[in-house]
Write a protein that holds these residues in place. Sequence first.
Motif, short mmCIF file in Angstrom:
data_model
loop_
_atom_site.label_atom_id
_atom_site.label_comp_id
_atom_site.label_asym_id
_atom_site.label_seq_id
_atom_site.Cartn_x
_atom_site.Cartn_y
_atom_site.Cartn_z
N SER A 1 12.76 16.08 8.29
CA SER A 1 13.81 16.94 8.86
C SER A 1 13.29 18.35 9.10
CB SER A 1 15.04 16.95 7.96
OG SER A 1 14.77 17.52 6.71
N ARG A 2 12.49 18.86 8.20
CA ARG A 2 11.93 20.21 8.40
C ARG A 2 10.98 20.24 9.60
NH1 ARG A 2 12.51 24.20 4.61
NH2 ARG A 2 13.61 23.62 2.71
N VAL B 1 19.08 6.59 13.09
CA VAL B 1 19.56 7.95 12.86
C VAL B 1 18.39 8.88 13.18
CG1 VAL B 1 20.48 9.59 11.18
CG2 VAL B 1 21.14 7.17 11.06
N SER B 2 18.61 9.85 14.06
CA SER B 2 17.54 10.76 14.49
C SER B 2 18.00 12.21 14.40
CB SER B 2 17.14 10.48 15.94
OG SER B 2 16.77 9.15 16.12
N LEU B 3 17.06 13.09 14.14
CA LEU B 3 17.28 14.53 14.18
C LEU B 3 16.30 15.13 15.16
CD1 LEU B 3 17.33 15.25 10.33
CD2 LEU B 3 19.31 15.01 11.82
N MET B 4 16.78 16.12 15.93
CA MET B 4 15.90 16.76 16.91
C MET B 4 16.47 18.10 17.32
SD MET B 4 16.94 14.28 20.07
CE MET B 4 17.17 12.92 18.93
N CYS B 5 15.64 18.93 17.92
CA CYS B 5 16.09 20.17 18.54
C CYS B 5 16.31 19.89 20.02
CB CYS B 5 15.03 21.27 18.40
SG CYS B 5 14.80 21.85 16.72
N ARG B 6 17.46 20.30 20.53
CA ARG B 6 17.77 20.15 21.95
C ARG B 6 18.34 21.47 22.43
NH1 ARG B 6 14.68 17.93 23.71
NH2 ARG B 6 14.32 15.80 24.03
N PRO C 1 25.79 21.73 7.00
CA PRO C 1 24.84 21.78 5.89
C PRO C 1 23.92 20.54 5.84
CG PRO C 1 26.95 21.05 5.06
CD PRO C 1 27.14 21.38 6.53
N LEU C 2 24.11 19.60 6.77
CA LEU C 2 23.34 18.35 6.71
C LEU C 2 21.83 18.56 6.65
CD1 LEU C 2 23.30 15.25 6.67
CD2 LEU C 2 23.28 15.32 9.17
N PRO C 3 21.22 19.38 7.52
CA PRO C 3 19.77 19.54 7.40
C PRO C 3 19.31 20.04 6.03
CG PRO C 3 20.52 20.32 9.53
CD PRO C 3 21.75 20.07 8.70
#
Length: 155
Positions: free
Chosen positions: A145-146, A54-59, A112-114
Amino acid sequence: MKSLIVSLALLPALVAAGSVHAAGNKPPTSRWEARSAGKSSVALVAGPGALQTVSLMCRDGAPVIALVLKPGQPTSQPAQLAINFGVMRVDLPLTRSPDRGNIWYSDLRASPLPKLLASQSGKAAVALNGTPQGDLSLQGSTQASRTALGACYRY
């Protein structure tokens, strides 16, 4: 949304075979980590059940969650991810990355996940297409995440 899909075609460079090659060649752990990926950061954690990563990123200025499914998982659409934090459940529609059957993503601009990842601790129950997958660790999720989404998501 089209530009987001095009930029996610680059996702395999970040999330190839379940590990973030551009971010240090280390497989993800059960603790959220922020790793450098070129000029940006990626937050990642090993996923439960069918979710390898599971990954979070700005695209393209948008916050995105990306999932790498383990081999042998269905690749049919539509797909739905549910994350239950106890205080709130987040449902995310998933889209398969172009030409990458095991990578799925969702735009988090209206999610609201982040905020939940940055404010909750312990673990969250995960379901994929209604099937429970187990618990996602939230250990380290606040900072990771931040760091990964700070440039594209307002907390």
